[in-house]
Scaffold this active site. Structure first.
Site, PDB file in Angstrom:
ATOM      1  N   GLU A 129       2.034 -13.824   9.545  1.00 41.48           N
ATOM      2  CA  GLU A 129       2.609 -12.988  10.560  1.00 41.48           C
ATOM      3  C   GLU A 129       3.681 -12.400  10.239  1.00 41.48           C
ATOM      4  OE1 GLU A 129       1.325 -12.314  14.109  1.00 41.48           O
ATOM      5  OE2 GLU A 129       2.651 -10.660  13.369  1.00 41.48           O
ATOM      6  N   VAL A 132       4.316  -8.611   7.652  1.00 42.64           N
ATOM      7  CA  VAL A 132       4.026  -7.141   8.131  1.00 42.64           C
ATOM      8  C   VAL A 132       4.935  -7.143   9.533  1.00 42.64           C
ATOM      9  CG1 VAL A 132       2.613  -5.295   8.898  1.00 42.64           C
ATOM     10  CG2 VAL A 132       1.618  -7.057   7.210  1.00 42.64           C
ATOM     11  N   ILE A 136       7.666  -8.313  14.541  1.00 39.10           N
ATOM     12  CA  ILE A 136       6.778  -7.692  15.540  1.00 39.10           C
ATOM     13  C   ILE A 136       5.378  -8.648  15.339  1.00 39.10           C
ATOM     14  CG2 ILE A 136       5.354  -5.659  16.319  1.00 39.10           C
ATOM     15  CD1 ILE A 136       7.523  -4.009  15.207  1.00 39.10           C
ATOM     16  N   GLY A 187      20.909  -6.715   4.556  1.00 38.19           N
ATOM     17  CA  GLY A 187      19.901  -7.547   4.298  1.00 38.19           C
ATOM     18  C   GLY A 187      18.529  -7.209   4.702  1.00 38.19           C
ATOM     19  N   ASP A 201       6.420  -0.379  -0.281  1.00 41.47           N
ATOM     20  CA  ASP A 201       6.445  -1.555   0.506  1.00 41.47           C
ATOM     21  C   ASP A 201       5.569  -1.361   1.761  1.00 41.47           C
ATOM     22  OD1 ASP A 201       8.097  -4.237   1.712  1.00 41.47           O
ATOM     23  OD2 ASP A 201       8.387  -2.622   3.197  1.00 41.47           O
ATOM     24  N   LYS A 205       2.150  -3.145   3.229  1.00 36.45           N
ATOM     25  CA  LYS A 205       1.818  -3.918   4.573  1.00 36.45           C
ATOM     26  C   LYS A 205       0.774  -3.448   5.065  1.00 36.45           C
ATOM     27  CE  LYS A 205       6.784  -4.709   5.095  1.00 36.45           C
ATOM     28  NZ  LYS A 205       8.200  -4.278   5.527  1.00 36.45           N
TER      29      LYS A 205
HETATM   30  N1  HSE Z   1      12.408  -4.804   2.928  1.00 36.53           N
HETATM   31  C1  HSE Z   1      11.432  -4.889   4.133  1.00 36.53           C
HETATM   32  C2  HSE Z   1      11.901  -3.553   4.953  1.00 36.53           C
HETATM   33  C3  HSE Z   1      11.758  -5.914   4.908  1.00 36.53           C
HETATM   34  O1  HSE Z   1      12.809  -2.783   4.998  1.00 36.53           O
HETATM   35  O2  HSE Z   1      11.269  -3.064   5.841  1.00 36.53           O
HETATM   36  C4  HSE Z   1      10.795  -6.892   4.470  1.00 36.53           C
HETATM   37  O3  HSE Z   1       9.247  -6.612   4.630  1.00 36.53           O
END
Ligand code: HSE
Length: 432
Positions: A129, A132, A136, A187, A201, A205
């Site tokens: 979970e 992604v 949420i 972070g 990224d 997802k």
């Molecule tokens: N680096 C990702 C983001 C968070 O900025 O959404 C982890 O998936």
């Protein structure tokens, strides 16, 4: 009360949040699981490194075999980032009979078929979970709550770092690199923020969601993607003038075939996706029975991600994950249920910006090139130049009607080659 022994492998930001939830809120997790979730072991690289979590004596170890050789530990939150050694450790944990909970989307997007096949062969489960959109609950919603539907469309703001950067630039006129540094400090960003800002990224997802929602068999690197790393503040200004905001959208649209892509998109103001600010994520899903459903929340950060991991630990401890894992068909050898649309055929409206000489006939050349590719113009912005001069360069912004992606690209290539054009043109999709 019955007890499920849990281990955490990897004690970074998310691991620390998970340990805090398990240790400080054992009553709550116990009530929701109907059993105690007992944190029995935490495996780290360096036991001497200072930690934010106040761990009971004897919990921390750098020896993975204290987990793999302990039959009492049945569920492991594997929270190591990157591909290796995360992949080998996950295989080792599965071989030793553990069910896995992970937040590592890069690992699943890259090695999902191998890991899921092995888990199925061994009768184990992998819950993901948190991989992604962080906090949420989109995986559970698509995999379970919306399972009566054929999902037909999925539009997501899936990278919090990109959304944060664009919001900072748009709202406060922040400088791009400063905003990246701030996202790192807070972070949200990946260890390599290039993966955030170049669309990788979000594509990873989207690949996971496309497997889940459409039975697509697509590797994330095959998803056409453009990031926000080349975004010019001028386009944020023109978008605003036209009544839009620019968002990095991940799109999955099912017609006869499935269209997948990630790109900065002008989203009409007032649409829920246009109003998603800061590091928030959002996913808008359309199912044929339910209609449109909208999810919004924090997609990154310690406690939102830990919230998803601990929910998966509870689901795994009570046996729910095992049931759904069997039926999910994720990354299975079964044939894909959909084929992918050729990206060149995908229809869309475009925002175009050119830097052109301020000469008679320039507009005719540009509109002519659009005409050659059968692209109809919806509106044009060209402001009065600020100073007089013969060879001045002016920005020209054009919104088009719907045209195929391939025609949009061919038109912009033709326009870029014109003598009156001073810089490569900008092309973004528009969502009304
Ligand atoms: N680096 C990702 C983001 C968070 O900025 O959404 C982890 O998936």
């Amino acid at each position: 009360m019955e007890r499920t022994n849990v281990a955490i492998v990897g004690m970074g930001t998310v691991g620390t949040g998970v340990a805090q939830l398990l240790l400080d809120h054992g009553d709550r997790t116990g009530r929701h699981a109907g059993r105690t979730l007992w944190l029995k072991r935490v495996v780290v690289n360096d036991v001497n490194k200072p930690r934010d979590a106040d761990l009971p004596e004897g919990l921390l170890t750098d020896d993975l075999t204290t987990v793999t050789d302990d039959p009492e530990i049945t569920v492991v939150a594997q929270l190591i980032g990157g591909l290796e050694p995360a992949r080998s450790i996950m295989l080792q944990l599965l071989e030793s009979g553990k069910d896995i909970v992970t937040a590592n989307k890069a690992l699943l997007a890259e090695h999902g078929p191998e890991l899921f096949d092995r888990a199925r062969e061994l009768g184990r489960s992998i819950a993901f979970e948190a991989s992604v959109a962080g906090g949420i609950p989109i995986i559970t919603n698509i995999g379970q709550c919306l399972s009566a539907n054929q999902i037909t469309s999925l539009r997501g703001i899936l990278n919090g770092t990109s959304n944060f950067i664009v919001s900072q630039m748009e709202e406060y006129g922040a400088d791009y690199s400063e905003a990246v540094r701030e996202a790192q400090r807070l972070g949200f960003a990946e260890a390599d923020p290039a993966m955030d800002v170049d669309g990788s990224d979000a594509a990873q997802k989207l690949a996971i969601l496309a497997h889940l929602a459409f039975g697509a068999r697509v590797h994330w690197s095959d998803i056409p993607r453009v990031g926000i790393d080349q975004l010019d503040p001028a386009d944020l200004g023109y978008a605003k003038e036209l009544g839009y905001r620019i968002k990095l959208l991940a799109i999955a649209q099912l017609n006869d075939c499935l269209e997948l892509h990630v790109s900065p998109t002008l989203v009409r103001m007032g649409r829920p996706l246009a109003e998603v600010r800061e590091a928030y994520n959002a996913v808008s899903v359309v199912g044929d029975a339910v209609g449109r459903v909208f999810f919004h929340g924090l997609g990154a950060g310690q406690m939102p991600t830990a919230s998803a991991v601990v929910a998966d630990l509870i689901d795994t401890a009570v046996g729910r994950t095992k049931l759904t894992f069997r039926t999910l068909e994720l990354w299975s050898q079964r044939e894909a249920r959909v084929s992918l649309t050729d990206h060149a055929d995908v229809p869309g409206r475009f925002y175009l910006r050119f830097s052109v000489d301020h000469h008679p006939g320039v507009l005719a050349h540009i509109t002519g090139a659009l005409g050659h590719h059968d692209i109809s113009i919806a509106s044009v912005i060209q402001h009065e130049p600020s100073q007089d001069g013969d060879n001045q360069v002016v920005p020209l912004v054009i919104m088009t009607h719907t045209a195929p992606e391939g025609a949009g690209q061919a038109a912009i290539d033709e326009i870029d080659a014109l003598d009156c054009v001073r810089q490569k043109g900008v092309r973004m999709r528009v969502l009304d």
